[in-house]
Motif scaffolding. Structure first.
Motif, PDB file in Angstrom:
ATOM      1  N   ARG A   1      -7.947   3.121   1.197  1.00  0.00           N
ATOM      2  CA  ARG A   1      -6.637   2.786   1.208  1.00  0.00           C
ATOM      3  C   ARG A   1      -6.290   1.449   0.520  1.00  0.00           C
ATOM      4  O   ARG A   1      -7.071   0.581   1.073  1.00  0.00           O
ATOM      5  N   ASN A   2      -5.267   1.187  -0.423  1.00  0.00           N
ATOM      6  CA  ASN A   2      -5.140  -0.049  -1.103  1.00  0.00           C
ATOM      7  C   ASN A   2      -3.881  -0.582  -0.096  1.00  0.00           C
ATOM      8  O   ASN A   2      -2.777  -0.055  -0.199  1.00  0.00           O
ATOM      9  N   PRO A   3      -4.471  -1.760   0.675  1.00  0.00           N
ATOM     10  CA  PRO A   3      -3.268  -2.265   1.465  1.00  0.00           C
ATOM     11  C   PRO A   3      -2.358  -2.791   0.640  1.00  0.00           C
ATOM     12  O   PRO A   3      -1.089  -3.173   1.261  1.00  0.00           O
ATOM     13  N   ALA A   4      -2.514  -3.080  -0.885  1.00  0.00           N
ATOM     14  CA  ALA A   4      -1.158  -3.441  -1.506  1.00  0.00           C
ATOM     15  C   ALA A   4       0.162  -2.622  -1.525  1.00  0.00           C
ATOM     16  O   ALA A   4       1.286  -3.046  -1.448  1.00  0.00           O
ATOM     17  N   PHE A   5      -0.421  -1.278  -1.483  1.00  0.00           N
ATOM     18  CA  PHE A   5       0.905  -0.543  -1.300  1.00  0.00           C
ATOM     19  C   PHE A   5       1.501  -0.303   0.254  1.00  0.00           C
ATOM     20  O   PHE A   5       0.585   0.156   1.337  1.00  0.00           O
ATOM     21  N   VAL A   6       2.446  -0.624   0.654  1.00  0.00           N
ATOM     22  CA  VAL A   6       3.007  -0.694   1.817  1.00  0.00           C
ATOM     23  C   VAL A   6       3.800   0.779   2.040  1.00  0.00           C
ATOM     24  O   VAL A   6       4.465   0.836   1.102  1.00  0.00           O
ATOM     25  N   GLY A   7       3.513   1.329   3.067  1.00  0.00           N
ATOM     26  CA  GLY A   7       4.428   2.529   3.204  1.00  0.00           C
ATOM     27  C   GLY A   7       3.770   3.803   3.111  1.00  0.00           C
ATOM     28  O   GLY A   7       3.074   4.321   3.764  1.00  0.00           O
ATOM     29  N   HIS A   8       3.819   4.085   1.590  1.00  0.00           N
ATOM     30  CA  HIS A   8       3.061   5.141   1.081  1.00  0.00           C
ATOM     31  C   HIS A   8       1.388   5.152   1.050  1.00  0.00           C
ATOM     32  O   HIS A   8       0.947   4.135   0.496  1.00  0.00           O
ATOM     33  N   PRO A   9       0.849   5.833   1.748  1.00  0.00           N
ATOM     34  CA  PRO A   9      -0.636   5.769   1.602  1.00  0.00           C
ATOM     35  C   PRO A   9      -1.333   6.303   0.159  1.00  0.00           C
ATOM     36  O   PRO A   9      -0.971   7.236  -0.266  1.00  0.00           O
ATOM     37  N   GLU A  10      -1.922   5.189  -0.526  1.00  0.00           N
ATOM     38  CA  GLU A  10      -2.324   5.474  -1.739  1.00  0.00           C
ATOM     39  C   GLU A  10      -3.795   4.584  -1.882  1.00  0.00           C
ATOM     40  O   GLU A  10      -3.851   3.877  -1.074  1.00  0.00           O
ATOM     41  N   THR A  11      -4.585   5.116  -2.569  1.00  0.00           N
ATOM     42  CA  THR A  11      -6.166   4.407  -2.636  1.00  0.00           C
ATOM     43  C   THR A  11      -6.032   3.393  -3.760  1.00  0.00           C
ATOM     44  O   THR A  11      -5.055   3.260  -4.521  1.00  0.00           O
TER      45      THR A  11
END
Lengths: 301, 492, 350
Positions: free
Chosen positions: C174-184
């Motif tokens: 998981r890329n913590p830069a994306f808040v909310g929607h789970p993305e890698t």
């Protein structure tokens, strides 16, 4: 108390899978590999939910679910029995059609929860509702039918070797229709029970994978109504205890993947064992094979 | 009163006419024998009477009324039962359960007593509580007979029922048939043995190449007339020169023991050798173990013990493609099930056994492939335009020509093994194949042919071996033996 | 007394034109039934047809979208063809597609993030092929060792893949830069492909597959296996070996599909990455009658379905799931064609 809760939960889910698995088992015993079950499970669940929202009558919802499941299963039977088409691809077509239709119509619904409270029998904190009892009665009836009645013999022989069945004067088409009828009815019940009692509301992807798992469970139970109970409750226990582990959070996905892998491994072990015992266990050897009398008979002349 | 009458029955399969305008009738209380070579159309005709096939044209009348027999079940309901040549029984049930199912009744005490009584009446002994999967093929034939007897039918059909039975049981079967006739039922008896016809039949009909040749009362016909009718001009044909010279051992089999599909010993400790420049024929009745013997030689079956040597090299237990590369050709009799891949074009069926020879290292096919194929097709008298046609659409004769072309001409072969190579073939293909085999013998091949046909064994063999119950019973020299002598040994 | 009975009779050889005609008729039939479904959903079927065409081919923008879906569907279609030619029923292309994308991401984001472009694309394709191939190979092994129907295992492995996709998006990568929607995390930039690049690779794969299947003995081995074990054995083909390599090959094609789609779109994974291209590929495979050269055409039709889905949802307020239902209808219709090319129904007067 927690243990009782867990048992209640498992019993509820187990009932869903048990009914669907027994349905798939009957039809596989008749030599049909019906992947369409995923599709009419979804459609039946959707219709049950719709009828429940509109009428509030559980019996009526169940009736509607059973009717829809049976009707959709007929598409599969026509494709494979009459048009002699490949079982796997025909099943996939029915599955896609059913799932697509159910969720296309389902999305336009307001998704209100409609938990149905069935009357229950309280045995030391474990609540048993009539459908749960019925599921076990059905197991007994199917076992009796499969091993003690004419119809059961016919279903088994049709699945083992349709040519032999034909030469014995068995009406293969009729037997296969009866088998899909039983499957449709049981899967309809399972879907209705699942959506109204266990899940309680229609939501995106709520039925996903349920039907397909039932096919595997039937194989794992060596197509025997009693062994199937063991297969269903083993896998349901492994699969769903995982969700109840406190603090599991999003690791649940990993564990769930793992639970599918366990299911596949169990199937592999059981199948391996079954190959060795083939002389003793009767199994649908003609599973997923298309039968045509004249073409089969020609090989002998 | 005519129990059954067939008028102008015609049945086609893809490109072959299996039955051509055949008339047939059966009276009450008579045995009507149906005689013909393998592949004459006997089994097709009874398959139509028992509802397995639908005729393309023609009429079926039961007791004077026209009927359509839609399925075996339909035929059974109208009082027609068949004892098939190859038992088709539910393996997972017991004998009793299978019989109950056939009668469409739920198992009960009363039913069991009824079945037991009925079988006792006819003198058939079978263990009703044994699982069918545990029976021997011979016991299965008895179950098929029992199955027919428990049904109260008007018309009984026995399709080569004696081919798997022993001598004592054959007499029992004749007795059963006489009892059935005395009760006023009709019996259709299919066979390719003339002796049996005189033994049991009231009337006889002979089929040849799908046509009815004659129907006569048994006391109005002689053995010679029947032979003439069955084989036509084949009888006075070719009995060519025998092998001039042999040299070296092409195929050597030492103490070979082989199991059949059911795990029984089908071949017991057989030793034989075939020299270059000779044809050895094995004459055997169906089920005598010759099939398993040949399959073990060409690698389709793993022997239990013993050795197989090709040109002095041990090939025991090697896979079929290895043995092929040693220069061994195999012509199987199950043409659609093993000889060719029916769904694939002729072209691919021709190259499939010699992929190593016709493909480059990358796996692509050689440019000269097509020319080579056209050339071998010419040798078997086929035009190159069959190349793209799937084998399923060809006739039996054409398919056998393709197998012949592939096995004998696409690679230099030294040893040829063939199982029932002439079974069900048309006249032209038979002569072509026989001539081809003899030419190859003269040019120095070692040839082993197993056949169920006495005439073929005599015509081809420089040496003739008779096989029974997995053993070589006797050996004859091809130049001195007569067909009559062989028939005696075969039916001992 | 004359009664008329229906009999099913095997047909003699049919021409290619007849087959094509039936296919076109069956597609028209499927779309007519789809129109009826639209009426039940409260939509004017004519509006449905017009939006379907506009959003898929009649507008430049629509055509672009359609072409972007063409690549993953085409590769899944090839994957289906490879396994069905051998009568192996791999129906888990969707799972192999997911795993292929995941292994490609693992290679392109974590293992070799600094590899320069031409090499990076090779790594991308190989990683996808290896992931998808191994995923399918497992099912081939189970078929050989335990005789489990590969249709069932490939389907279950799809669910395993789906859960793993959720897991890597939400937890592992998981890329913590994306808040909310789970993305890698994303692929390294040199791994990213333009649409043209992915199409070029897809065409190269198509040509290679065509060469292997239609021009070398590999294709013949597949066909022989589909004719049964005994014939295969007799002709020197080892059934277990063919099962293994064709399952691997089939899975690898679906895996490449996932890798290319990942690299030509966002470059990161999200739970919505699996949208059913695998299943569309199966339908396309039957639509083109398992012929590699017709695969692009059949895949294009399926791609049209996908590109019109969002437009249908936006303009007509029909759920995108209706696309699945229509695909199911198309598959049924195409299967029926297979019946009519092999058999004919004759009326017999008795």
């Amino acid at each position: 108390m927690i243990i009782a809760d867990i048992l209640n939960y498992l019993l509820q889910l187990g009932t869903v899978f048990l009914l669907a698995t027994e349905g798939s088992l009957v039809v596989q015993r008749a030599g049909l590999l019906n992947l369409g079950i995923e599709g009419f499970f979804a459609m039946a669940a959707f219709v049950a939910y719709l009828v429940q929202v509109m009428t509030g009558n559980f019996a009526l919802s169940m009736l509607a679910a059973v009717c829809v499941a049976v009707a959709m299963n007929m598409i599969f039977t026509v494709l494979t029995v009459h048009l002699r088409l490949n079982h796997i691809v025909s099943g996939l077509a029915v599955a896609m059609f059913g799932v697509g239709l159910a969720y296309a119509f389902g999305r336009s619904l307001v998704q209100i929860p409609v938990y149905v409270q069935l009357p229950v029998l309280n045995i030391g904190g474990i609540y048993i509702d009539p459908i749960e009892i019925l599921s076990f009665i059905i197991v007994g009836l199917l076992w009796f039918m499969m091993y003690k009645t004419k119809l059961g013999y016919k279903i088994r022989i049709v699945g083992e070797d349709p040519y032999v069945a034909d030469m014995l004067g068995i009406d293969i088409t009729k037997v296969r229709y009866i088998a899909t009828l039983i499957e449709g009815a049981l899967v309809g019940m399972a879907a209705c029970y699942y959506i109204l009692v266990s899940a309680g509301a229609w939501s995106e992807g709520v039925t996903a994978g349920k039907g397909w798992l039932a096919i595997v469970l039937a194989m794992m139970g060596l197509w025997d109504p009693l062994y199937a109970v063991a297969a269903v409750y083993t896998v349901v226990t492994i699969r769903d205890l995982i969700r109840l582990v406190p603090g599991i959070g999003e690791n649940v996905f990993l564990l769930e993947a793992f639970s599918y892998i366990i299911a596949i491994s169990l199937l592999a072990v059981v199948s391996h064992f079954e190959i060795k015992k083939r002389k003793r266990v009767s199994i649908p050897l003609a599973l997923a094979k298309v039968y045509s009398r004249e073409e089969r008979a020609r090989k002998y002349t | 009163m005519k129990l059954l009458e067939l008028r102008g029955i015609t049945k086609r399969f893809a490109h072959t006419v299996a039955l051509d305008n055949v008339d047939f009738d059966l009276l009450k209380g008579e045995v009507h024998a149906l005689l013909g070579e393998n592949g004459a159309g006997k089994t097709t005709l009874v398959s139509i009477i028992s509802g397995v096939y639908q005729p393309d044209s023609g009429q079926i009348l039961l007791e004077g009324k026209p009927v359509t027999l839609k399925s075996p079940r339909d035929a059974y309901r109208r009082g027609i039962v068949l004892v098939p040549q190859h038992p088709a029984l539910p393996e997972s049930l017991t004998v009793y359960e299978a019989l109950a199912l056939f009668l469409d009744k739920s198992p009960s005490r009363k039913l069991k007593t009824f079945i037991e009584e009925r079988l006792r009446k006819f003198g058939i002994e079978v263990d009703l509580d044994k699982r069918i999967s545990l029976l021997t093929p011979y016991e299965k034939v008895k179950v098929e007979i029992a199955k027919a007897l428990v049904a109260d039918a008007k018309i009984y059909i026995f399709d080569e029922a004696t081919s798997l039975l022993g001598h004592g049981d054959r007499e029992l079967l004749y007795k059963i048939i006489r009892t059935l006739c005395a009760e006023g039922r009709g019996v259709i008896y299919i066979t390719h043995r003339i002796d049996e016809v005189f033994n049991i039949a009231d009337r006889v009909t002979v089929l040849r190449k799908g046509r009815k040749v004659l129907t006569r009362r048994i006391n109005e016909v002689t053995r010679e007339e029947l032979l003439e009718a069955m084989f036509g001009k084949k009888l006075e044909e070719y009995a060519g020169p025998r092998s001039a010279s042999t040299h070296g051992e092409g195929l050597a089999v030492e103490n070979l023991t082989v199991q059949d599909d059911y795990g029984r010993l089908a071949v017991r400790n057989v030793t034989l050798s075939v020299k270059y420049g000779e044809i050895v024929t094995i004459l055997a009745a169906p089920g005598a173990g010759h099939r398993e013997f040949l399959e073990a030689i060409v690698g389709l079956r793993k022997p239990v013990s013993g050795r197989v040597k090709v040109n002095g090299i041990d090939v025991t237990g090697r896979d079929p493609s290895f043995i092929r590369r040693m220069g061994v050709a195999y012509i199987p009799d199950d043409r659609l099930g093993l000889g060719v891949a029916p769904g694939l074009a002729v072209k691919w069926n021709l190259v499939m056994r010699d992929l190593d020879k016709f493909t480059t290292k990358v796996g692509t096919f050689h440019k000269f492939l097509n020319d080579a194929l056209v050339k071998v097709l010419e040798k078997v008298g086929l035009a190159p335009d069959v190349l793209p046609v799937p084998c399923a659409e060809l006739s039996g004769g054409q398919i056998q020509r393709i197998i012949t072309a592939r096995e004998l001409f696409l690679r230099e072969v030294k040893v040829i093994v063939a199982l029932n190579p002439f079974y069900g073939l048309d006249y032209e293909t038979t002569s072509l194949l026989r001539k081809t085999l003899i030419d190859l013998r003269n040019s120095g091949c070692a040839i082993l042919v197993a056949t169920e046909d006495i005439e073929e064994a005599v015509k081809l063999g420089d040496r003739i071996l008779v096989m029974r119950e997995g053993k070589i019973l006797k050996e004859f020299s091809g130049s001195t033996v007569s067909a009559r002598e062989l028939a005696k040994v075969l039916t001992l | 007394m004359t009664r008329i009975r229906i009999r099913i009779v095997r047909r003699e050889r049919t021409t290619r034109g007849f087959h094509l005609l039936l296919t076109v008729l069956s597609l028209i039939g499927a779309f007519l039934i789809a129109g009826v479904l639209m009426i039940f959903l409260g939509v004017n079927p004519l509006a449905f047809y017009s939006i379907f065409l506009q959003s898929s081919i009649l507008t430049t923008w629509g055509l672009q979208i359609t072409l972007s879906y063409l690549v993953p569907i085409l590769l899944c279609c090839l994957s289906a063809i490879v396994s069905y030619r051998a009568a192996l029923w791999n129906i888990g292309q969707e799972g192999q597609y997911i795993i292929g994308a995941m292994t490609a991401l693992a290679a392109g984001a974590f293992l070799f993030p600094n590899v320069p472009p031409p090499l990076s694309y090779i790594i991308l394709v190989l990683a996808g092929a290896a992931g998808g191939g191994v995923w399918a190979l497992i099912c081939g092994l189970l078929r050989i060792v335990s005789e489990i129907n590969e249709a069932v295992t490939t389907l279950l492995m799809y669910y395993v893949a789906l859960q793993l996709l959720n897991y890597v998006c939400r937890v592992a990568w998981r890329n913590p830069a994306f808040v909310g929607h789970p993305e890698t995390y994303s692929l390294a930039p040199q791994y990213m492909l333009s649409f043209g690049g992915s199409l070029a690779i897809a065409i190269a794969v198509l040509v290679i597959t065509w060469f292997l299947i239609d021009r070398t003995k590999l294709g013949l081995e597949l066909d022989l296996l589909s004719e049964g074990f005994r014939v295969a054995q007799y002709s020197g083909v080892k059934p277990s070996r063919v099962i293994l390599w064709s399952m691997f090959f089939s899975g690898a094609l679906a895996g490449i599909s996932g890798a290319l789609y990942l690299a030509s779109t966002s470059g990161f994974l999200q739970p919505e990455f699996s949208v059913g291209y695998g299943f569309a590929g199966i339908i396309a495979a039957w639509l083109c009658d398992l012929k590699v050269l017709y695969a692009p055409l059949a895949s294009f039709l399926l791609a049209m379905m996908y590109s019109s889905g969002h437009a249908l949802q936006a303009c007509l307020h029909v759920s995108i799931d209706i696309i699945d239902a229509i695909e199911g209808l198309i598959l049924m219709a195409v299967l029926t064609v297979h019946f009519f090319t092999r058999y004919k129904i004759v009326l017999v007067r008795q």
